[in-house]
Design a protein around this motif. Structure first.
Motif, PDB file in Angstrom:
ATOM      1  N   GLN A   1      -3.645 -19.299 -21.901  1.00 21.23           N
ATOM      2  CA  GLN A   1      -3.850 -20.387 -20.715  1.00 21.23           C
ATOM      3  C   GLN A   1      -4.842 -21.722 -21.717  1.00 21.23           C
ATOM      4  OE1 GLN A   1      -4.394 -19.740 -16.604  1.00 21.23           O
ATOM      5  NE2 GLN A   1      -2.903 -18.309 -18.315  1.00 21.23           N
ATOM      6  N   ALA A   2      -3.843 -22.980 -21.105  1.00 20.27           N
ATOM      7  CA  ALA A   2      -3.712 -24.406 -22.280  1.00 20.27           C
ATOM      8  C   ALA A   2      -5.620 -24.464 -22.026  1.00 20.27           C
ATOM      9  CB  ALA A   2      -3.112 -25.238 -21.490  1.00 20.27           C
ATOM     10  N   PRO A   3      -5.688 -25.253 -23.693  1.00 20.42           N
ATOM     11  CA  PRO A   3      -7.083 -26.153 -22.746  1.00 20.42           C
ATOM     12  C   PRO A   3      -8.021 -26.515 -21.527  1.00 20.42           C
ATOM     13  CG  PRO A   3      -6.246 -26.042 -25.041  1.00 20.42           C
ATOM     14  CD  PRO A   3      -4.940 -25.755 -23.942  1.00 20.42           C
ATOM     15  N   ALA A   4      -9.112 -26.064 -21.226  1.00 24.13           N
ATOM     16  CA  ALA A   4      -9.405 -26.878 -20.103  1.00 24.13           C
ATOM     17  C   ALA A   4     -11.303 -26.869 -20.376  1.00 24.13           C
ATOM     18  CB  ALA A   4      -9.011 -26.427 -19.126  1.00 24.13           C
TER      19      ALA A   4
ATOM     20  N   THR B   1      -7.859 -29.364 -17.134  1.00 23.07           N
ATOM     21  CA  THR B   1      -6.656 -29.217 -18.420  1.00 23.07           C
ATOM     22  C   THR B   1      -6.661 -30.725 -18.989  1.00 23.07           C
ATOM     23  OG1 THR B   1      -4.697 -29.717 -17.485  1.00 23.07           O
ATOM     24  CG2 THR B   1      -5.207 -27.410 -17.556  1.00 23.07           C
TER      25      THR B   1
ATOM     26  N   GLY C   1      -5.771 -35.018 -20.311  1.00 25.11           N
ATOM     27  CA  GLY C   1      -4.751 -35.892 -20.114  1.00 25.11           C
ATOM     28  C   GLY C   1      -4.070 -36.965 -19.494  1.00 25.11           C
TER      29      GLY C   1
ATOM     30  N   GLN D   1      -1.046 -22.500 -14.479  1.00 22.44           N
ATOM     31  CA  GLN D   1      -2.146 -23.517 -15.193  1.00 22.44           C
ATOM     32  C   GLN D   1      -1.520 -23.670 -16.759  1.00 22.44           C
ATOM     33  OE1 GLN D   1      -3.389 -23.385 -18.904  1.00 22.44           O
ATOM     34  NE2 GLN D   1      -5.805 -23.566 -18.205  1.00 22.44           N
ATOM     35  N   PRO D   2      -0.692 -22.694 -17.965  1.00 27.22           N
ATOM     36  CA  PRO D   2      -0.055 -23.066 -18.209  1.00 27.22           C
ATOM     37  C   PRO D   2       0.826 -23.455 -18.638  1.00 27.22           C
ATOM     38  CG  PRO D   2       0.156 -20.776 -18.668  1.00 27.22           C
ATOM     39  CD  PRO D   2      -0.660 -21.280 -17.662  1.00 27.22           C
TER      40      PRO D   2
ATOM     41  N   ALA E   1       0.797 -27.377 -16.877  1.00 26.11           N
ATOM     42  CA  ALA E   1       0.177 -28.075 -17.942  1.00 26.11           C
ATOM     43  C   ALA E   1       0.953 -28.735 -19.228  1.00 26.11           C
ATOM     44  CB  ALA E   1      -1.459 -27.999 -18.461  1.00 26.11           C
ATOM     45  N   ARG E   2       1.972 -27.586 -19.867  1.00 25.24           N
ATOM     46  CA  ARG E   2       2.802 -27.885 -21.068  1.00 25.24           C
ATOM     47  C   ARG E   2       3.541 -28.852 -20.808  1.00 25.24           C
ATOM     48  NH1 ARG E   2       3.429 -23.104 -21.978  1.00 25.24           N
ATOM     49  NH2 ARG E   2       5.364 -22.237 -20.410  1.00 25.24           N
TER      50      ARG E   2
ATOM     51  N   ARG F   1      -2.037 -32.507 -15.467  1.00 30.05           N
ATOM     52  CA  ARG F   1      -2.831 -32.713 -15.224  1.00 30.05           C
ATOM     53  C   ARG F   1      -3.434 -31.513 -14.422  1.00 30.05           C
ATOM     54  NH1 ARG F   1      -8.248 -37.110 -14.674  1.00 30.05           N
ATOM     55  NH2 ARG F   1      -9.662 -35.872 -14.596  1.00 30.05           N
TER      56      ARG F   1
ATOM     57  N   ASN G   1       7.483 -21.420 -10.152  1.00 30.27           N
ATOM     58  CA  ASN G   1       7.238 -22.510 -11.570  1.00 30.27           C
ATOM     59  C   ASN G   1       8.101 -23.713 -11.645  1.00 30.27           C
ATOM     60  OD1 ASN G   1       4.125 -21.641 -11.728  1.00 30.27           O
ATOM     61  ND2 ASN G   1       4.713 -21.011 -13.631  1.00 30.27           N
TER      62      ASN G   1
END
Length: 276
Positions: free
Chosen positions: A8-11, A28, A30, A52-53, A56-57, A61, A258
């Motif tokens: 997972q991306a940082p959130a 997340t 950004g 989520q990741p 975000a990638r 946001r 996605n």
């Protein structure tokens, strides 16, 4: 092969006090366009580990929250579950979102649709996944209720929401989905939130936001003919049906889901009826 859940991306996590409740959310952050994810009735803000990741990638946001009574959010007062779109708007204002993409799944699609009708100028787009969208037209209700025999709602959530193709081929994925659902609901039922006003065909036909409706052809709740019935009343909607997929395309076919959602957010227009 089953897809592993990505890191997972940082959130950051937080809570928002609304009248009569406290809602948990993650964000997340950004500077990219914001995306708000509205979970199904069997889920919570935990329900999006495949999205989520990836979102975000891709530069977005990404924000999700748990509705009243779902994971980490306080339960609704008995008989007073609140208006779902009102809670959503409180979160949007709290986070300072001016315009954003909105994605609602299943029961979450009710509140996403209601929000889009109330605040069309705030949305960049609307994605609805496998949702009846809160429509109260009598003939629509007659047809959709006929699809659900007595005892249907008492069956396990994973049986109702994951296709037999997925459950037979992906025991571990089925277990992970059920674990998230069990954590989201905490072993109890949650009172359904209200709409700001009924969504009948005339009201739905005023929806001006660019919309994508997604479903699976093995969805026990919302088979493709129901999706087409809804799309016929939307002025600016495309549809996408995944083959051998149930009520949870974001979980069963996450890479394709996605990819297609990201294409839609970037401006791709899907036809009235397309299949994968």
């Amino acid at each position: 092969m089953p897809e592993p859940i990505p890191a997972q991306a940082p959130a950051r996590e937080g809570f928002l006090d609304v009248p009569g409740a406290r809602l948990w959310f993650w964000d997340t952050g950004g500077t990219g366009p914001a995306v708000v994810l509205v979970h199904p009735g069997s889920g919570s803000a935990l329900s999006w580990p495949y999205q989520q990741p990836v979102f975000a990638r891709a530069g977005y946001r990404v924000i999700a929250y748990s509705r009243r009574g779902h994971y980490n959010s306080s339960p609704p007062a008995p008989g007073n579950p609140g208006v779902g779109a009102t809670d959503l708007h409180a979160l949007v204002e709290h986070l300072g979102l001016r315009r954003f993409h909105l994605l609602g799944a299943a029961l979450g699609g009710y509140y996403a649709t209601d929000y889009a009708l109330l605040h069309p100028g705030r949305l960049l787009s609307l994605v609805i996944l496998s949702s009846f969208m809160g429509i109260s037209d009598p003939e629509y209700l007659r047809v959709t209720e006929r699809l659900r025999p007595p005892g249907f709602g008492d069956m396990p959530h994973d049986f109702l929401e994951l296709s037999p193709y997925y459950r037979a081929a992906n025991e571990e994925g089925n277990r992970q989905w059920k674990e998230i659902s069990d954590r989201s609901l905490g072993g109890h039922s949650v009172e359904i939130q209200e709409l700001s006003e009924p969504i009948d065909w005339p009201r739905l036909e005023t929806l001006s936001v660019r919309t994508l409706l997604i479903a699976g052809d093995a969805d026990l709740y919302l088979p493709p003919p129901i999706l087409r019935m809804i799309a016929a009343h939307l002025p600016d909607a495309g549809t996408l049906v995944y083959s051998k997929v149930g009520h949870s395309a974001n979980w069963e076919r996450p890479s394709e889901f996605n990819r297609d959602v990201l294409r839609f957010w970037r401006g791709t227009r899907f036809p009235r009826e397309s299949c994968r």
